[in-house]
Scaffold this motif. Sequence first.
Motif, PDB file in Angstrom:
ATOM      1  N   PHE A 152     -15.413 -15.428 -13.008  1.00  0.00           N
ATOM      2  CA  PHE A 152     -15.593 -13.982 -13.014  1.00  0.00           C
ATOM      3  C   PHE A 152     -14.265 -13.316 -12.674  1.00  0.00           C
ATOM      4  CE2 PHE A 152     -19.533 -16.033 -11.907  1.00  0.00           C
ATOM      5  CZ  PHE A 152     -20.452 -15.419 -12.742  1.00  0.00           C
ATOM      6  N   ARG A 153     -14.163 -12.043 -12.998  1.00  0.00           N
ATOM      7  CA  ARG A 153     -12.955 -11.283 -12.692  1.00  0.00           C
ATOM      8  C   ARG A 153     -13.308  -9.962 -12.039  1.00  0.00           C
ATOM      9  NH1 ARG A 153      -9.234 -10.333 -16.888  1.00  0.00           N
ATOM     10  NH2 ARG A 153      -8.503  -8.533 -15.757  1.00  0.00           N
ATOM     11  N   ILE A 154     -12.340  -9.394 -11.361  1.00  0.00           N
ATOM     12  CA  ILE A 154     -12.450  -8.041 -10.839  1.00  0.00           C
ATOM     13  C   ILE A 154     -11.672  -7.170 -11.824  1.00  0.00           C
ATOM     14  CG2 ILE A 154     -11.892  -6.476  -8.952  1.00  0.00           C
ATOM     15  CD1 ILE A 154     -11.923  -8.970  -7.103  1.00  0.00           C
ATOM     16  N   PRO A 155     -12.346  -6.258 -12.503  1.00  0.00           N
ATOM     17  CA  PRO A 155     -11.639  -5.443 -13.498  1.00  0.00           C
ATOM     18  C   PRO A 155     -10.539  -4.586 -12.852  1.00  0.00           C
ATOM     19  CG  PRO A 155     -14.013  -5.270 -13.776  1.00  0.00           C
ATOM     20  CD  PRO A 155     -13.781  -5.979 -12.479  1.00  0.00           C
ATOM     21  N   THR A 156      -9.387  -4.540 -13.505  1.00  0.00           N
ATOM     22  CA  THR A 156      -8.267  -3.709 -13.086  1.00  0.00           C
ATOM     23  C   THR A 156      -7.577  -3.170 -14.339  1.00  0.00           C
ATOM     24  OG1 THR A 156      -6.706  -5.543 -13.089  1.00  0.00           O
ATOM     25  CG2 THR A 156      -7.815  -5.079 -11.003  1.00  0.00           C
ATOM     26  N   THR A 157      -6.676  -2.232 -14.135  1.00  0.00           N
ATOM     27  CA  THR A 157      -5.862  -1.748 -15.244  1.00  0.00           C
ATOM     28  C   THR A 157      -4.767  -2.766 -15.526  1.00  0.00           C
ATOM     29  OG1 THR A 157      -4.228  -0.634 -13.866  1.00  0.00           O
ATOM     30  CG2 THR A 157      -6.220   0.626 -14.427  1.00  0.00           C
ATOM     31  N   ASP A 158      -3.991  -2.508 -16.549  1.00  0.00           N
ATOM     32  CA  ASP A 158      -2.863  -3.382 -16.857  1.00  0.00           C
ATOM     33  C   ASP A 158      -1.614  -3.002 -16.057  1.00  0.00           C
ATOM     34  OD1 ASP A 158      -2.221  -1.009 -18.108  1.00  0.00           O
ATOM     35  OD2 ASP A 158      -1.867  -1.911 -20.079  1.00  0.00           O
ATOM     36  N   LYS A 159      -1.757  -2.090 -15.113  1.00  0.00           N
ATOM     37  CA  LYS A 159      -0.630  -1.634 -14.295  1.00  0.00           C
ATOM     38  C   LYS A 159      -0.274  -2.618 -13.183  1.00  0.00           C
ATOM     39  CE  LYS A 159      -0.600   2.413 -16.392  1.00  0.00           C
ATOM     40  NZ  LYS A 159      -1.209   2.069 -17.663  1.00  0.00           N
ATOM     41  N   VAL A 160      -1.187  -3.521 -12.855  1.00  0.00           N
ATOM     42  CA  VAL A 160      -0.928  -4.525 -11.819  1.00  0.00           C
ATOM     43  C   VAL A 160      -1.212  -5.919 -12.373  1.00  0.00           C
ATOM     44  CG1 VAL A 160      -1.435  -2.975  -9.891  1.00  0.00           C
ATOM     45  CG2 VAL A 160      -3.263  -4.359 -10.847  1.00  0.00           C
ATOM     46  N   ARG A 161      -0.482  -6.886 -11.869  1.00  0.00           N
ATOM     47  CA  ARG A 161      -0.687  -8.286 -12.275  1.00  0.00           C
ATOM     48  C   ARG A 161      -2.015  -8.804 -11.718  1.00  0.00           C
ATOM     49  NH1 ARG A 161       3.807  -9.704 -10.512  1.00  0.00           N
ATOM     50  NH2 ARG A 161       3.125 -10.480  -8.506  1.00  0.00           N
ATOM     51  N   SER A 162      -2.289  -8.426 -10.453  1.00  0.00           N
ATOM     52  CA  SER A 162      -3.525  -8.864  -9.807  1.00  0.00           C
ATOM     53  C   SER A 162      -3.708  -8.052  -8.535  1.00  0.00           C
ATOM     54  CB  SER A 162      -3.476 -10.355  -9.477  1.00  0.00           C
ATOM     55  OG  SER A 162      -2.443 -10.616  -8.549  1.00  0.00           O
ATOM     56  N   LEU A 163      -4.871  -8.174  -7.937  1.00  0.00           N
ATOM     57  CA  LEU A 163      -5.123  -7.554  -6.641  1.00  0.00           C
ATOM     58  C   LEU A 163      -4.689  -8.506  -5.539  1.00  0.00           C
ATOM     59  CD1 LEU A 163      -8.686  -6.055  -7.185  1.00  0.00           C
ATOM     60  CD2 LEU A 163      -6.484  -4.869  -7.300  1.00  0.00           C
ATOM     61  N   ASN A 164      -4.450  -7.968  -4.364  1.00  0.00           N
ATOM     62  CA  ASN A 164      -4.161  -8.786  -3.201  1.00  0.00           C
ATOM     63  C   ASN A 164      -5.363  -9.695  -2.932  1.00  0.00           C
ATOM     64  OD1 ASN A 164      -4.691  -8.950  -0.069  1.00  0.00           O
ATOM     65  ND2 ASN A 164      -2.476  -8.943  -0.384  1.00  0.00           N
ATOM     66  N   LEU A 165      -5.099 -10.931  -2.567  1.00  0.00           N
ATOM     67  CA  LEU A 165      -6.162 -11.913  -2.363  1.00  0.00           C
ATOM     68  C   LEU A 165      -7.185 -11.462  -1.326  1.00  0.00           C
ATOM     69  CD1 LEU A 165      -7.371 -14.700  -2.952  1.00  0.00           C
ATOM     70  CD2 LEU A 165      -5.790 -15.648  -1.258  1.00  0.00           C
ATOM     71  N   SER A 166      -6.735 -10.925  -0.206  1.00  0.00           N
ATOM     72  CA  SER A 166      -7.704 -10.512   0.819  1.00  0.00           C
ATOM     73  C   SER A 166      -8.540  -9.326   0.336  1.00  0.00           C
ATOM     74  CB  SER A 166      -7.018 -10.216   2.156  1.00  0.00           C
ATOM     75  OG  SER A 166      -6.108  -9.159   2.048  1.00  0.00           O
ATOM     76  N   ASN A 167      -7.954  -8.428  -0.456  1.00  0.00           N
ATOM     77  CA  ASN A 167      -8.737  -7.327  -1.032  1.00  0.00           C
ATOM     78  C   ASN A 167      -9.774  -7.856  -2.016  1.00  0.00           C
ATOM     79  OD1 ASN A 167      -7.272  -5.422   0.398  1.00  0.00           O
ATOM     80  ND2 ASN A 167      -5.885  -4.987  -1.287  1.00  0.00           N
ATOM     81  N   ALA A 168      -9.369  -8.808  -2.845  1.00  0.00           N
ATOM     82  CA  ALA A 168     -10.291  -9.384  -3.826  1.00  0.00           C
ATOM     83  C   ALA A 168     -11.477 -10.048  -3.129  1.00  0.00           C
ATOM     84  CB  ALA A 168      -9.550 -10.384  -4.715  1.00  0.00           C
TER      85      ALA A 168
END
Length: 167
Positions: A132-148
Amino acid sequence: MEPLEDFGGPDDRRLHIVLHEPEIPGNTGNIGRLCAGTNVWLHLVKPLGFDLDDRYLKRAGLDYWPHVKISLHENFEAVEAIFPRERMHFFTKKTTRAYDQANWQGGSVLIFGKETKGLPAEIREHYEDRCFRIPTTDKVRSLNLSNACAIVLYDAMRQLNWEPLQG
């Protein structure tokens, strides 16, 4: 520390967060604090990018670190030996299915990869139907692990009517 044989069985209603080869002690400390505040087990899969007595790890977890229920695993195969496939949920940006499509149940296992590379391709491919993924824009490579971890964990707990907080 609780015996590992208690994990993964039919009576295990606890939620679990697994960090596969975490690299940044501050992230793991934040996630430990999250786990202490939610009655969730934290599982760390070696190799770690830090020592468990790292000052940054402890600073991020503050005085909550003694309350973290933690298990250390030599490799991912040790995790696979404990938890049934149908309870494992893998989080990666390299899939199309959003995290809110996960079928949460007591005993669910939320598995996240290392900060710089995510989950290894062989794990993603073997568990493609569980990714599964957490949807984000293409403006970031990924979310911070602790936030995810926090995003997904709180959604799982909400769907489970906050049962994990009662344990």
